[in-house]
Design an enzyme around this catalytic site. Structure first.
Site, PDB file in Angstrom:
ATOM      1  N   ASN A   9      33.981  38.791  42.894  1.00 18.17           N
ATOM      2  CA  ASN A   9      35.298  39.412  42.504  1.00 18.17           C
ATOM      3  C   ASN A   9      35.190  40.036  41.072  1.00 18.17           C
ATOM      4  O   ASN A   9      35.322  39.332  40.210  1.00 18.17           O
ATOM      5  CB  ASN A   9      36.465  38.392  42.630  1.00 18.17           C
ATOM      6  CG  ASN A   9      37.692  39.125  42.378  1.00 18.17           C
ATOM      7  OD1 ASN A   9      38.014  40.212  42.026  1.00 18.17           O
ATOM      8  ND2 ASN A   9      38.761  38.187  42.132  1.00 18.17           N
ATOM      9  N   TRP A  10      35.070  41.300  40.912  1.00 19.38           N
ATOM     10  CA  TRP A  10      34.795  41.955  39.604  1.00 19.38           C
ATOM     11  C   TRP A  10      36.157  42.009  38.966  1.00 19.38           C
ATOM     12  O   TRP A  10      36.109  42.336  37.706  1.00 19.38           O
ATOM     13  CB  TRP A  10      34.338  43.255  39.724  1.00 19.38           C
ATOM     14  CG  TRP A  10      33.000  43.298  40.504  1.00 19.38           C
ATOM     15  CD1 TRP A  10      32.273  42.172  40.826  1.00 19.38           C
ATOM     16  CD2 TRP A  10      31.924  44.567  40.653  1.00 19.38           C
ATOM     17  NE1 TRP A  10      30.916  42.805  41.551  1.00 19.38           N
ATOM     18  CE2 TRP A  10      30.798  44.319  41.380  1.00 19.38           C
ATOM     19  CE3 TRP A  10      32.296  45.840  40.341  1.00 19.38           C
ATOM     20  CZ2 TRP A  10      29.706  44.914  41.779  1.00 19.38           C
ATOM     21  CZ3 TRP A  10      31.456  46.663  40.824  1.00 19.38           C
ATOM     22  CH2 TRP A  10      30.110  46.283  41.533  1.00 19.38           C
ATOM     23  N   LYS A  11      37.353  41.816  39.682  1.00 18.89           N
ATOM     24  CA  LYS A  11      38.439  41.879  38.854  1.00 18.89           C
ATOM     25  C   LYS A  11      38.790  43.252  38.366  1.00 18.89           C
ATOM     26  O   LYS A  11      38.220  44.247  38.945  1.00 18.89           O
ATOM     27  CB  LYS A  11      38.887  40.859  38.026  1.00 18.89           C
ATOM     28  CG  LYS A  11      38.500  39.468  38.599  1.00 18.89           C
ATOM     29  CD  LYS A  11      39.066  38.337  38.020  1.00 18.89           C
ATOM     30  CE  LYS A  11      38.865  37.006  38.552  1.00 18.89           C
ATOM     31  NZ  LYS A  11      39.207  35.621  37.830  1.00 18.89           N
ATOM     32  N   HIS A  98      45.155  36.026  45.859  1.00 25.07           N
ATOM     33  CA  HIS A  98      44.469  35.691  44.460  1.00 25.07           C
ATOM     34  C   HIS A  98      45.578  35.064  43.722  1.00 25.07           C
ATOM     35  O   HIS A  98      46.824  35.643  43.513  1.00 25.07           O
ATOM     36  CB  HIS A  98      43.766  36.688  43.858  1.00 25.07           C
ATOM     37  CG  HIS A  98      42.843  36.158  42.906  1.00 25.07           C
ATOM     38  ND1 HIS A  98      43.289  35.728  41.631  1.00 25.07           N
ATOM     39  CD2 HIS A  98      41.445  35.637  42.982  1.00 25.07           C
ATOM     40  CE1 HIS A  98      42.071  35.317  40.777  1.00 25.07           C
ATOM     41  NE2 HIS A  98      41.292  35.464  41.505  1.00 25.07           N
ATOM     42  N   GLU A 100      46.122  35.335  40.517  1.00 20.72           N
ATOM     43  CA  GLU A 100      46.220  36.248  39.614  1.00 20.72           C
ATOM     44  C   GLU A 100      47.501  37.244  40.114  1.00 20.72           C
ATOM     45  O   GLU A 100      48.389  37.678  39.419  1.00 20.72           O
ATOM     46  CB  GLU A 100      45.105  37.130  39.042  1.00 20.72           C
ATOM     47  CG  GLU A 100      44.386  36.163  38.118  1.00 20.72           C
ATOM     48  CD  GLU A 100      42.955  36.598  38.077  1.00 20.72           C
ATOM     49  OE1 GLU A 100      42.444  37.668  38.442  1.00 20.72           O
ATOM     50  OE2 GLU A 100      42.062  35.405  37.705  1.00 20.72           O
ATOM     51  N   GLU A 170      40.839  28.031  45.152  1.00 25.82           N
ATOM     52  CA  GLU A 170      40.534  28.378  43.666  1.00 25.82           C
ATOM     53  C   GLU A 170      41.481  27.697  43.001  1.00 25.82           C
ATOM     54  O   GLU A 170      42.828  28.211  42.692  1.00 25.82           O
ATOM     55  CB  GLU A 170      40.641  30.004  43.439  1.00 25.82           C
ATOM     56  CG  GLU A 170      39.500  30.736  44.406  1.00 25.82           C
ATOM     57  CD  GLU A 170      39.273  32.168  43.475  1.00 25.82           C
ATOM     58  OE1 GLU A 170      38.206  32.400  43.354  1.00 25.82           O
ATOM     59  OE2 GLU A 170      40.190  32.707  43.242  1.00 25.82           O
ATOM     60  N   GLY A 176      38.260  31.292  35.155  1.00 23.81           N
ATOM     61  CA  GLY A 176      37.912  31.593  33.884  1.00 23.81           C
ATOM     62  C   GLY A 176      37.979  30.880  32.755  1.00 23.81           C
ATOM     63  O   GLY A 176      38.323  30.961  31.555  1.00 23.81           O
ATOM     64  N   SER A 216      35.037  29.239  37.959  1.00 22.84           N
ATOM     65  CA  SER A 216      34.094  28.894  37.079  1.00 22.84           C
ATOM     66  C   SER A 216      32.743  28.554  37.852  1.00 22.84           C
ATOM     67  O   SER A 216      31.929  27.687  37.248  1.00 22.84           O
ATOM     68  CB  SER A 216      34.279  27.804  36.278  1.00 22.84           C
ATOM     69  OG  SER A 216      35.508  28.432  35.308  1.00 22.84           O
ATOM     70  N   GLY A 237      33.908  34.785  39.885  1.00 19.56           N
ATOM     71  CA  GLY A 237      34.656  35.997  38.931  1.00 19.56           C
ATOM     72  C   GLY A 237      33.436  36.428  37.829  1.00 19.56           C
ATOM     73  O   GLY A 237      32.627  37.079  38.115  1.00 19.56           O
ATOM     74  N   GLY A 238      33.928  35.866  36.746  1.00 17.22           N
ATOM     75  CA  GLY A 238      32.856  36.189  35.513  1.00 17.22           C
ATOM     76  C   GLY A 238      31.521  36.285  35.814  1.00 17.22           C
ATOM     77  O   GLY A 238      30.918  37.345  35.317  1.00 17.22           O
TER      78      GLY A 238
HETATM   79  P1  13P Z   1      35.834  33.039  37.395  1.00 11.65           P
HETATM   80  O1  13P Z   1      34.323  32.756  37.911  1.00 11.65           O
HETATM   81  O2  13P Z   1      35.693  33.824  36.192  1.00 11.65           O
HETATM   82  O3  13P Z   1      36.308  31.479  36.948  1.00 11.65           O
HETATM   83  O4  13P Z   1      36.741  33.400  38.426  1.00 11.65           O
HETATM   84  C1  13P Z   1      37.190  32.893  39.754  1.00 11.65           C
HETATM   85  C2  13P Z   1      38.172  33.737  40.248  1.00 11.65           C
HETATM   86  O5  13P Z   1      39.187  33.995  40.297  1.00 11.65           O
HETATM   87  C3  13P Z   1      37.328  34.452  41.697  1.00 11.65           C
HETATM   88  O6  13P Z   1      38.524  35.198  42.423  1.00 11.65           O
END
Ligand code: 13P
Length: 254
Positions: A9-11, A98, A100, A170, A176, A216, A237-238
């Site tokens: 997920n590149w956000k 998600h 967020e 998640e 993050g 993470s 994510g990251g």
């Molecule tokens: P991180 O891997 O940066 O913690 O993000 C997880 C995430 O929200 C994937 O959707």
């Protein structure tokens, strides 16, 4: 055997050029280095889906996805993007709910249930996210929170519909933050979620549903997480923003 899926997920990261470069690198590295059976999904911002889908088109185990969608099919909804638009751009998966989106954009379970319907209506696969906050975990109400998210978002589906759904656990406190859930903590929740699905839809469907862990995930903790019996992949994510770290996570899945 249920499908293993590693999704990135590149956000809201990467411009188009950077996104295309990342997708090309991932495809080439997966071709050269990965012999396992997991599916790989690249989930860029909306604006990149079409280009990314073309780049991955000759890799049989790499797919693209979107981070959100409208619950409406079409019409006067300025700024929204429909599942049919995403399908025509090449997306196979769409992330729904998600944390967020829940936290910053007020998306609630009843609304998310409609988005799940829209995704399924277009013949695509929802990746339905659930997860508790730190406060909810510390006050020991997390199982109740997760149960409500799953029931209100997914329990209206029929058997053939739920079979198309991927669940992503998640925990909000792990996203993050560099603070991954321990393998035992994640496994405990994944088994709980699978049991919820089993009670509602039967054990056959529950045994076949893919449940990803997200929060993470890095190359150095992926192997241990993936060794747990109910963890079927990751929503990253990251670490998905760089080809090397993302492909190393993919390679941690047999
Ligand atoms: P991180 O891997 O940066 O913690 O993000 C997880 C995430 O929200 C994937 O959707």
């Amino acid at each position: 055997m249920r499908k293993k899926i590693i999704a990135g997920n590149w956000k809201m990261n990467k411009n188009l050029e950077e996104g295309m470069a990342l997708a090309s690198e991932v495809v080439n590295m997966v071709k050269d280095e990965y012999q396992g059976s997991a599916e790989v999904v690249l989930i860029p911002p909306f604006t990149h889906i079409s280009a990314v889908s073309k780049i991955i088109s000759d890799a049989s185990n790499v797919f693209s996805g979107a981070q959100n969608c409208s619950n409406h099919a079409s019409g006067a909804y300025t700024g929204e993007i429909s599942t049919e638009m995403l399908k025509s751009a090449g997306a196979s998966y769409i992330i729904i709910g998600h944390s967020e989106r829940r936290q910053y954009f007020g998306e609630h379970n009843d609304w998310l249930a409609k988005k799940v319907d829209a995704v399924l209506g277009s013949g695509l696969n929802p990746i339905y996210c659930c997860g508790e906050t730190l406060e909810e975990r510390e006050s020991n109400v997390h199982f109740g929170v997760l149960e409500t998210q799953i029931k209100e978002g997914l329990f209206h589906l029929n058997e053939s519909q739920i079979a198309q759904v991927v669940i992503a656990y998640e925990p909000v406190w792990a996203i993050g933050t560099g603070k991954t859930a321990s393998t035992a903590q994640a496994q405990e929740v994944h088994a709980f979620l699978r049991n919820l699905i089993s009670n509602q839809f039967g054990s056959n469907i529950a045994n076949n549903i893919t449940i990803q862990y997200g929060g993470s995930v890095k190359a150095d903790n992926a192997k241990e997480l993936f060794s747990a019996p109910d963890i079927d992949g990751a929503l990253v994510g990251g670490a998905a923003l760089q080809s090397r770290s993302f492909v190393d996570i993919i390679k941690a899945m047999a």
